[in-house]
Design an enzyme around this catalytic site. Structure first.
Site, PDB file in Angstrom:
ATOM      1  N   TYR A 157      -5.449  19.470   4.546  1.00 29.49           N
ATOM      2  CA  TYR A 157      -5.099  19.580   3.135  1.00 29.49           C
ATOM      3  C   TYR A 157      -4.945  21.057   2.769  1.00 29.49           C
ATOM      4  O   TYR A 157      -5.501  21.932   3.438  1.00 29.49           O
ATOM      5  CB  TYR A 157      -6.183  18.930   2.269  1.00 29.49           C
ATOM      6  CG  TYR A 157      -6.212  17.428   2.361  1.00 29.49           C
ATOM      7  CD1 TYR A 157      -5.594  16.640   1.405  1.00 29.49           C
ATOM      8  CD2 TYR A 157      -6.860  16.792   3.418  1.00 29.49           C
ATOM      9  CE1 TYR A 157      -5.614  15.254   1.483  1.00 29.49           C
ATOM     10  CE2 TYR A 157      -6.887  15.401   3.511  1.00 29.49           C
ATOM     11  CZ  TYR A 157      -6.263  14.644   2.542  1.00 29.49           C
ATOM     12  OH  TYR A 157      -6.278  13.275   2.632  1.00 29.49           O
ATOM     13  N   TYR A 191      -5.269  11.817  10.701  1.00 29.24           N
ATOM     14  CA  TYR A 191      -5.931  13.114  10.894  1.00 29.24           C
ATOM     15  C   TYR A 191      -7.436  12.902  11.004  1.00 29.24           C
ATOM     16  O   TYR A 191      -7.970  11.911  10.500  1.00 29.24           O
ATOM     17  CB  TYR A 191      -5.619  14.071   9.741  1.00 29.24           C
ATOM     18  CG  TYR A 191      -6.156  13.625   8.393  1.00 29.24           C
ATOM     19  CD1 TYR A 191      -7.467  13.907   8.005  1.00 29.24           C
ATOM     20  CD2 TYR A 191      -5.352  12.915   7.508  1.00 29.24           C
ATOM     21  CE1 TYR A 191      -7.965  13.504   6.786  1.00 29.24           C
ATOM     22  CE2 TYR A 191      -5.836  12.495   6.279  1.00 29.24           C
ATOM     23  CZ  TYR A 191      -7.140  12.799   5.928  1.00 29.24           C
ATOM     24  OH  TYR A 191      -7.632  12.382   4.716  1.00 29.24           O
ATOM     25  N   ARG A 212      -8.970   9.346  10.527  1.00 24.22           N
ATOM     26  CA  ARG A 212      -8.547   8.515   9.407  1.00 24.22           C
ATOM     27  C   ARG A 212      -7.099   8.109   9.625  1.00 24.22           C
ATOM     28  O   ARG A 212      -6.281   8.902  10.083  1.00 24.22           O
ATOM     29  CB  ARG A 212      -8.640   9.277   8.088  1.00 24.22           C
ATOM     30  CG  ARG A 212     -10.042   9.705   7.690  1.00 24.22           C
ATOM     31  CD  ARG A 212     -10.213   9.538   6.188  1.00 24.22           C
ATOM     32  NE  ARG A 212     -10.093   8.145   5.803  1.00 24.22           N
ATOM     33  CZ  ARG A 212      -9.746   7.738   4.577  1.00 24.22           C
ATOM     34  NH1 ARG A 212      -9.482   8.625   3.637  1.00 24.22           N
ATOM     35  NH2 ARG A 212      -9.656   6.449   4.306  1.00 24.22           N
ATOM     36  N   HIS A 215      -2.340   8.207   5.241  1.00 24.40           N
ATOM     37  CA  HIS A 215      -2.395   7.666   3.879  1.00 24.40           C
ATOM     38  C   HIS A 215      -1.993   8.704   2.844  1.00 24.40           C
ATOM     39  O   HIS A 215      -2.041   9.901   3.094  1.00 24.40           O
ATOM     40  CB  HIS A 215      -3.806   7.158   3.565  1.00 24.40           C
ATOM     41  CG  HIS A 215      -4.847   8.237   3.638  1.00 24.40           C
ATOM     42  ND1 HIS A 215      -5.477   8.560   4.820  1.00 24.40           N
ATOM     43  CD2 HIS A 215      -5.366   9.078   2.703  1.00 24.40           C
ATOM     44  CE1 HIS A 215      -6.336   9.552   4.605  1.00 24.40           C
ATOM     45  NE2 HIS A 215      -6.286   9.887   3.327  1.00 24.40           N
ATOM     46  N   HIS A 217      -3.122   9.650  -1.182  1.00 19.29           N
ATOM     47  CA  HIS A 217      -4.115   9.419  -2.235  1.00 19.29           C
ATOM     48  C   HIS A 217      -3.416   9.283  -3.588  1.00 19.29           C
ATOM     49  O   HIS A 217      -2.470  10.026  -3.886  1.00 19.29           O
ATOM     50  CB  HIS A 217      -5.078  10.603  -2.338  1.00 19.29           C
ATOM     51  CG  HIS A 217      -5.971  10.793  -1.165  1.00 19.29           C
ATOM     52  ND1 HIS A 217      -7.258  10.300  -1.125  1.00 19.29           N
ATOM     53  CD2 HIS A 217      -5.787  11.450   0.003  1.00 19.29           C
ATOM     54  CE1 HIS A 217      -7.827  10.643   0.017  1.00 19.29           C
ATOM     55  NE2 HIS A 217      -6.953  11.346   0.724  1.00 19.29           N
TER      56      HIS A 217
END
Length: 290
Positions: A157, A191, A212, A215, A217
């Site tokens: 991120y 990731y 994970r 996806h 968010h």
């Protein structure tokens, strides 16, 4: 009270809470003390193990910063976040399910107009996202506020890059009057959660992976409706059934469709392959019974 032992210590601690004015806090602390003491008795916790636990929690706290929340990672990987989310977000059938918040949300993300490229330079294959926000009867929810955030193709991120001057892969958008929304971003990829700290070492000791599934968010708010915090997961991802934070719901899995170079949904001539994602969100009215 003196001369307490392993059989009398629990009630002695609880007795100290008897005059607490906050009834809810008393309920929580009474249960917490009972369960902690019962845990220690059940596993016959040694002094060395207790010290190691204290060191682990201390290091977890020291790892937290304004860019990283190690305690949320700990809660996520132990399934506590999903448990709390599930029991506080019961919804009627047909509503979009909630899932874990995660540790990388940022308050006051950049405002973007519909159709903007919210990647803002984040690395990844182009992806065009579109859909509608509606209620359980199918009626559009106009002007719903949507926060979107995601990792880049390397699994990071924006807040994990200390050298970045601007936020990437996140935005605040508002749906149209007819509840529709569309924006450009990058393809979601799987990731690993940050695993270079105490939570990562815990996972390794437990024989668990830190991955994970891919996806996006979403946090969606609209007057008269419950706030929705959720993900949309990429179908076919190898980690859908072993998400490190237990967040996957079948209703939240969608297809990222690959297209050869050509005209994108927004009319852009794309010289490289691109993807599209279509997904509608169904909000629960505030007045609905859980």
């Amino acid at each position: 009270m003196r001369n307490l032992n392993e059989d009398t210590i629990t009630q002695a601690v609880l007795a100290r809470h008897a005059d607490m004015s906050d009834e809810r806090l008393q309920e929580i602390m009474t249960s917490l003390v009972r369960h902690l003491h019962d845990f220690a008795r059940e596993v016959r916790l040694t002094e060395q193990e207790w010290e190691q636990g204290i060191k682990f929690l201390t290091e977890t706290g020291h790892t937290c910063s304004d860019k990283r929340q190690e305690f949320i990672l700990l809660s996520d990987t132990l399934g506590l976040s999903t448990l709390v989310t599930a029991q506080n977000n019961r919804k009627p059938d047909g509503c979009t399910e909630a899932t874990v918040f995660g540790p990388f949300h940022v308050e006051n993300s950049p405002e973007h107009a519909l159709g903007d490229d919210i990647a803002n330079g984040a690395r990844g294959e182009p992806c065009f996202v579109r859909g509608m926000v509606r209620d359980i009867l199918g009626k559009p929810v106009p002007h719903a506020m949507m926060e979107v955030w995601q990792a880049d193709e390397d699994g990071f991120y924006d807040v994990q890059y200390p050298e970045l001057d601007a936020l990437q892969g996140r935005a605040t958008l508002h749906a149209d009057a007819d509840g529709t929304f569309h924006f450009r971003s990058i393809v979601a990829n799987p990731y690993p959660i940050p695993h270079d700290g105490p939570v990562g070492r815990m996972l390794a000791a437990l024989g668990r992976h830190p991955w994970r599934p891919a996806h996006l968010h979403f946090l969606i708010k609209a007057e008269g409706y419950e706030t929705l915090i959720t993900h949309v997961f990429r179908d076919g991802d190898p980690y859908l059934d072993s998400d490190a934070v237990f967040g996957v719901r079948s209703t939240l899995v969608a297809d990222w469709v690959r297209h050869e170079p050509g005209i994108a949904p927004d009319g852009t001539q794309m010289k490289v392959p691109f993807y599209t994602l279509d997904y509608d969100f169904v909000l629960n009215p505030v007045s609905s019974e859980r």
